[in-house]
Design an enzyme around this catalytic site. Structure first.
Site, PDB file in Angstrom:
ATOM      1  N   GLY A 147      37.277  40.218  47.602  1.00 46.77           N
ATOM      2  CA  GLY A 147      36.967  39.094  46.740  1.00 46.77           C
ATOM      3  C   GLY A 147      38.139  38.678  45.885  1.00 46.77           C
ATOM      4  N   ALA A 148      37.803  38.026  44.783  1.00 51.03           N
ATOM      5  CA  ALA A 148      38.826  37.480  43.897  1.00 51.03           C
ATOM      6  C   ALA A 148      38.389  37.672  42.443  1.00 51.03           C
ATOM      7  CB  ALA A 148      39.024  35.998  44.196  1.00 51.03           C
ATOM      8  N   ASP A 192      39.845  52.521  42.997  1.00 51.50           N
ATOM      9  CA  ASP A 192      40.897  51.525  43.197  1.00 51.50           C
ATOM     10  C   ASP A 192      41.991  51.663  42.145  1.00 51.50           C
ATOM     11  OD1 ASP A 192      42.095  49.440  44.555  1.00 51.50           O
ATOM     12  OD2 ASP A 192      40.961  47.871  43.513  1.00 51.50           O
TER      13      ASP A 192
END
Length: 160
Positions: free
Chosen positions: A21-22, A150
């Site tokens: 995604g963004a 992450d």
């Protein structure tokens, strides 16, 4: 006309994009100061299988749950402001498509990737200080039953 999510969140610029995604810098129109925030759009690659998409969606929902649970307990973890789906009808297919959004606290500052690009290198003492700070956050996260999946320079922000 700009996109306004839920009549409230106004994305202003792209912060980054990844495989799932963004993230956008946005403002919250329901606050007196137009509080800055980050809107994350879950939009994984179309090349995922149905099972992979379901797992990715569960991980995104889990990220929202962890932010809600831990964000207001630790000063180095952003707070969750909202998590919601938006269903839109595709103009091409006429089918309903569901998009998931997560809205979190905006941390004003520079991420480690930007610092490295600007400075080239970081002195060993600064690297140690950064790592010690990160390890403290990870210890808190792990002791609360979560795992950060992450960790990378662009996700490590030094606030202004």
């Amino acid at each position: 006309m700009p996109l306004i999510l839920r009549g409230r969140y106004l994305p202003e610029r792209l912060l980054g994009q990844g495989g799932f995604g963004a993230a956008y810098y946005a403002c919250d129109r329901d606050t007196p100061t137009l509080r800055p925030c980050v809107v994350k759009l879950f939009q994984p690659s179309t090349q995922l299988s149905k099972q992979q998409l379901q797992i990715a969606q569960q991980l995104f929902a889990r990220e929202a749950e962890v932010l809600e649970r831990l964000g207001n307990q630790h000063p180095q973890i952003p707070d969750l402001y909202a998590y919601f789906p938006i269903i839109v009808t595709s103009p091409l297919s006429g089918q309903n498509e569901e998009y998931f959004y997560l809205v979190q606290e905006f941390i004003d500052g520079e991420n480690l990737e930007q610092i490295l690009e600007r400075r080239g290198t970081i002195p060993e003492t600064a690297v140690r200080a950064i790592l010690i700070s990160i390890l403290g956050v990870l210890e808190f996260v792990h002791s609360n039953g979560a795992i950060h999946r992450d960790i990378k320079p662009s996700n490590i922000i030094r606030s202004s």
